[in-house]
Design an enzyme around this catalytic site. Sequence first.
Site, PDB file in Angstrom:
ATOM      1  N   GLU A 199      43.322 -27.942 -65.211  1.00  0.00           N
ATOM      2  CA  GLU A 199      42.152 -28.359 -64.414  1.00  0.00           C
ATOM      3  C   GLU A 199      41.078 -28.405 -65.374  1.00  0.00           C
ATOM      4  OE1 GLU A 199      40.938 -27.001 -60.401  1.00  0.00           O
ATOM      5  OE2 GLU A 199      43.009 -26.993 -59.903  1.00  0.00           O
ATOM      6  N   GLU A 252      45.524 -20.460 -59.253  1.00  0.00           N
ATOM      7  CA  GLU A 252      44.119 -19.800 -59.400  1.00  0.00           C
ATOM      8  C   GLU A 252      44.575 -18.501 -58.280  1.00  0.00           C
ATOM      9  OE1 GLU A 252      40.595 -21.755 -58.551  1.00  0.00           O
ATOM     10  OE2 GLU A 252      40.836 -22.940 -60.516  1.00  0.00           O
TER      11      GLU A 252
END
Length: 446
Positions: free
Chosen positions: A351, A166
């Site tokens: 995720e 991220e």
Amino acid sequence: MPKVSFPKDFMWGCATASYQVEGAWNEDGKGESIWDRFAHSPDRVLNGDTGDVACDHYHRYKEDVALMKELGLKSYRFSIAWPRVYPQGKGQVNQKGLDFYSRLVDELLAAGITPFPTLYHWDLPQALQDEGGWGNRDTAQHFAEYCSTVVDHLGDRVKRWLIFNEPAVFTFLAYLSGLHPPGIRDTRIAVRSTHITNLAQGLAARAIRATGKAEGIGTAFSMTGIYPATESAEDKAAAERRFAFTNLWFLEPAAHGRYPDAYVGGMSPERLGVQPGDMEIVKTDFDFIGINLYSRAVVQHDPQDANLGAREIAPPDAERCKFGWEVYPEAIHDVIMRIWNDYRKPIYITENGASYDDVVDERGQVNDPQRVSFYQRYLAQVARAIEEGADVRGYHAWSLMDNFEWTFGYSQRFGIVYCDFDTQRRIVKESGRWYADVIRGNGFQY
Ligand code: NOJ
């Protein structure tokens, strides 16, 4: 009840990250990370929680791998703490740090589980932050060297690597909102840090390939389904800009050597700090794309917003998890299809998950029907995307076990395994047992 099924050899997994689960924050020569410094400072993390012990995974990894085996996991996505390997971020390697990951990899392989490591999940060595962190171009070079060392060391057994976790989140939360370490609020540094991170991604990919030991490289991008509030051309254009900003800022440079059109009026190379030759470096042909996805945003045109010209609105009656994120399963399908159609690379869901108020009942069990329902609905949408032609190779539930949820400390339980942080006892939740069945049957009745 039709069966939702998945392709043969689908990589069913779970994800964690070093600072969130390992503990052992200063053991075996590990250097201080920005998260150690931040969590040890007053009023940064809810309840003063720290990752000093977390799930004690550093000491309990064998027990945890045994649990993964019991669940039938095929893949374990974990992250490597840079300051364990280079306590100062560069210079002297700490062999004991490398040894820990080597033992973990061996344990996983012996259990028949594929290790899927991330090289950076936010725990920058504090020593590098002291020199400017992701706002300093030298960090990109140091990062590439660190990646090369790790891949060289583990690459005989680990074949697939994620460079970043991220990047959009760690750059903006660190340097724009200041909510994450080092807690800086400076637009100029924030914008530059995104470019330096893109450079680091490109340099790291080259360094990893140069070892000759990696078969696949990607990054786990934070992505969100983005929907226009109305069908008006203005709202649709605003949603497109927001999509580019949220989902593509670190993917488009890698894929095509350019920044996407996110900002109203564009983003100048000067503000980004682009130097001659940089856009060649940022371009790295990823072997696959990792997608972390939880929710969606509904977006309206907003002329007041000088950056994106867009504003997020809260959809009425939205279903939300404890964290406040909207549960919107179609988002995972829609984002997969868009990314597959635009980039044509294999996709891993790196995720996906939700936090709820989990409690241990009098029989010692943790029943979490809301999380089971969350996974059923999101996985059905993943299966739908695969049916429509997207090449999705795997799925990782966030998270294997409850852990340190950054500034929210231990208040948000995302695990499919419950962790009692006082005793370190693990209890497989109802969702964990359900997930094990899904893996066994390579699908589920829905
Ligand atoms: C994003 C991050 O990668 C992870 O560290 C975090 O715990 C989860 N999503 C949930 O917020």
